[in-house]
Design an enzyme around this catalytic site. Sequence first.
Site, PDB file in Angstrom:
ATOM      1  N   GLU A 133       0.829  -1.209   0.000  1.00  0.00           N
ATOM      2  CA  GLU A 133       0.000   0.000   0.000  1.00  0.00           C
ATOM      3  C   GLU A 133       0.865   1.262   0.000  1.00  0.00           C
ATOM      4  O   GLU A 133       0.535   2.246  -0.677  1.00  0.00           O
ATOM      5  CB  GLU A 133      -0.927  -0.014   1.221  1.00  0.00           C
ATOM      6  CG  GLU A 133      -2.212   0.761   0.993  1.00  0.00           C
ATOM      7  CD  GLU A 133      -3.289   0.368   1.990  1.00  0.00           C
ATOM      8  OE1 GLU A 133      -3.887  -0.706   1.815  1.00  0.00           O
ATOM      9  OE2 GLU A 133      -3.532   1.121   2.941  1.00  0.00           O
ATOM     10  N   GLU A 138       2.087   1.621  -3.448  1.00  0.00           N
ATOM     11  CA  GLU A 138       0.988   2.080  -4.312  1.00  0.00           C
ATOM     12  C   GLU A 138       0.769   3.591  -4.145  1.00  0.00           C
ATOM     13  O   GLU A 138       0.588   4.312  -5.139  1.00  0.00           O
ATOM     14  CB  GLU A 138      -0.285   1.305  -3.942  1.00  0.00           C
ATOM     15  CG  GLU A 138      -1.445   1.541  -4.880  1.00  0.00           C
ATOM     16  CD  GLU A 138      -2.668   0.694  -4.486  1.00  0.00           C
ATOM     17  OE1 GLU A 138      -2.627  -0.010  -3.471  1.00  0.00           O
ATOM     18  OE2 GLU A 138      -3.667   0.766  -5.232  1.00  0.00           O
ATOM     19  N   CYS A 166      -8.985  -2.585   3.399  1.00  0.00           N
ATOM     20  CA  CYS A 166      -8.882  -3.867   4.103  1.00  0.00           C
ATOM     21  C   CYS A 166     -10.137  -4.190   4.918  1.00  0.00           C
ATOM     22  O   CYS A 166     -10.194  -5.237   5.550  1.00  0.00           O
ATOM     23  CB  CYS A 166      -7.630  -3.926   4.965  1.00  0.00           C
ATOM     24  SG  CYS A 166      -7.373  -2.495   5.957  1.00  0.00           S
ATOM     25  N   SER A 183      -7.238   1.523  -2.559  1.00  0.00           N
ATOM     26  CA  SER A 183      -6.055   0.692  -2.803  1.00  0.00           C
ATOM     27  C   SER A 183      -6.513  -0.664  -3.326  1.00  0.00           C
ATOM     28  O   SER A 183      -7.529  -1.202  -2.878  1.00  0.00           O
ATOM     29  CB  SER A 183      -5.304   0.492  -1.488  1.00  0.00           C
ATOM     30  OG  SER A 183      -4.425  -0.604  -1.601  1.00  0.00           O
ATOM     31  N   LYS A 201     -15.834 -10.570   7.115  1.00  0.00           N
ATOM     32  CA  LYS A 201     -14.711 -11.334   6.549  1.00  0.00           C
ATOM     33  C   LYS A 201     -15.173 -12.693   6.017  1.00  0.00           C
ATOM     34  O   LYS A 201     -14.530 -13.286   5.157  1.00  0.00           O
ATOM     35  CB  LYS A 201     -13.613 -11.536   7.594  1.00  0.00           C
ATOM     36  CG  LYS A 201     -12.916 -10.259   8.012  1.00  0.00           C
ATOM     37  CD  LYS A 201     -11.786  -9.885   7.094  1.00  0.00           C
ATOM     38  CE  LYS A 201     -11.170  -8.548   7.480  1.00  0.00           C
ATOM     39  NZ  LYS A 201     -10.319  -7.987   6.431  1.00  0.00           N
ATOM     40  N   GLU A 255     -16.160 -11.795   2.656  1.00  0.00           N
ATOM     41  CA  GLU A 255     -14.982 -11.447   1.849  1.00  0.00           C
ATOM     42  C   GLU A 255     -14.264 -12.700   1.354  1.00  0.00           C
ATOM     43  O   GLU A 255     -13.895 -12.794   0.180  1.00  0.00           O
ATOM     44  CB  GLU A 255     -14.021 -10.601   2.698  1.00  0.00           C
ATOM     45  CG  GLU A 255     -12.755 -10.181   1.951  1.00  0.00           C
ATOM     46  CD  GLU A 255     -11.719  -9.550   2.884  1.00  0.00           C
ATOM     47  OE1 GLU A 255     -11.595  -9.999   4.046  1.00  0.00           O
ATOM     48  OE2 GLU A 255     -11.043  -8.610   2.449  1.00  0.00           O
ATOM     49  N   GLU A 292     -13.037 -13.498  -6.684  1.00  0.00           N
ATOM     50  CA  GLU A 292     -11.756 -12.959  -7.163  1.00  0.00           C
ATOM     51  C   GLU A 292     -10.647 -13.111  -6.127  1.00  0.00           C
ATOM     52  O   GLU A 292      -9.475 -12.890  -6.428  1.00  0.00           O
ATOM     53  CB  GLU A 292     -11.903 -11.495  -7.583  1.00  0.00           C
ATOM     54  CG  GLU A 292     -12.175 -10.500  -6.456  1.00  0.00           C
ATOM     55  CD  GLU A 292     -13.658 -10.366  -6.110  1.00  0.00           C
ATOM     56  OE1 GLU A 292     -14.441 -11.294  -6.404  1.00  0.00           O
ATOM     57  OE2 GLU A 292     -14.028  -9.331  -5.530  1.00  0.00           O
ATOM     58  N   CYS A 314     -11.481  -2.445  14.007  1.00  0.00           N
ATOM     59  CA  CYS A 314     -11.717  -3.890  14.210  1.00  0.00           C
ATOM     60  C   CYS A 314     -11.842  -4.276  15.689  1.00  0.00           C
ATOM     61  O   CYS A 314     -12.459  -5.297  15.999  1.00  0.00           O
ATOM     62  CB  CYS A 314     -10.606  -4.702  13.563  1.00  0.00           C
ATOM     63  SG  CYS A 314     -10.555  -4.478  11.772  1.00  0.00           S
TER      64      CYS A 314
END
Length: 381
Positions: free
Chosen positions: A85, A88, A105, A125, A164, A167, A172, A310
């Site tokens: 990141e 990036e 994230c 990102s 999650k 996710e 993908e 979190c």
Amino acid sequence: QCVAVCPTGALMELDQVDKVWKALNDPTRYVVVETAPAVRVALGEGFGLEPGTIVTGKMVAALRRLGFDRVFDTEFGADVTIMEEATELIHRIEHGGRLPILTSCCPAWVKFFEHQFPDLLDIPSTCKSPHQMLGVLSKSYYAETYGIDPQKITVVSIMPCIAKKYEAARPELGQDPVTPDVDIVITTRELSRMLREAGIHFDHLKEEDFDHPLGESTGAAVVFGTTGGVIEAALRTAYEWLTGKPLENVEFEPLRGMDGIKEAVIPIGKRDFRIAVTHGLGNARTILEKIQSGESHYDAIEIMACPGGCIGGGGQPYHHGNLEILEARANAIYQEDRSKPLRKSHENPAVLKLYRDYIGEPYGEKAHRLLHTSFTKRPKI
Ligand code: SF4
């Protein structure tokens, strides 16, 4: 399959404990577990310990007693996330890419912007989240290094998070022919239940360490667990890479705390970086609407769906919005960060070895194949 995506846990999560027991009882499977930073400062509450008690070593010992073949740390994935990141961010600055960069994230936040802000899909990102990175590296780098058939590896993530689960099921986020990156996600609460089912006396356990090499981490990875932590970790690395000078004070106070929207201007070399941090999707909407209208200009924004980040995730022991509990967990995160000998992701020797031996350049071709993802425009709801 019905998967709950409610970030705050108002909906009950899909229970996947049985799937974990099945994998652990299958002698043909090599079962790897990884645990998110926020889990270690809340798991103890399920066993009567005070909020903010750090139980990292006991948690590792308990996971070994359950029968996992390897106990890895999502924090290794967090350090890799920062390598990608921060690169990036610098790449966008040097090549005229679109800013602000948004952290990506948090899967509840990702789903939110895919539905609500499809015109901004090119600014988050492209980094996968830390547990997905750890999952794919378990089935590629670790499997190849130690001669394990990746088809036999099951990756279980212990997360503070219900989203999650959704996710990990995104198509993908996997590699052909070994898919997905992460096979099963259970929450902090589900892990507490498993430990009780197994009759493990959590408070009697002696502390143990994570397995190498995917258990090595820095303090920058720990702070991912609380609001402001991802951007703080990225700044620790971006500062040193952009200036070539050591960053003496790694604690970015203006980015910390429980305010819903935090803003700071951080001078790095000749440039002032305008940073925003939000938690809660209402606050995220406020910030993004200001970007859309041209009212606000930032270089980087961290967005987390849950209150406090979190540590307040929907899979954690219930906190019922109690700020004292959230602050106790956040303080424990910062205490764990201060206790680490290394506090910058780009100093993690195991991560540097990963890039030297396997990935090559951060943000390079192999990094993109394994560690980055894409987003999908979805109907407005
Ligand atoms: Fe999950 Fe953390 Fe996002 Fe909450 S803030 S939805 S726990 S990733």
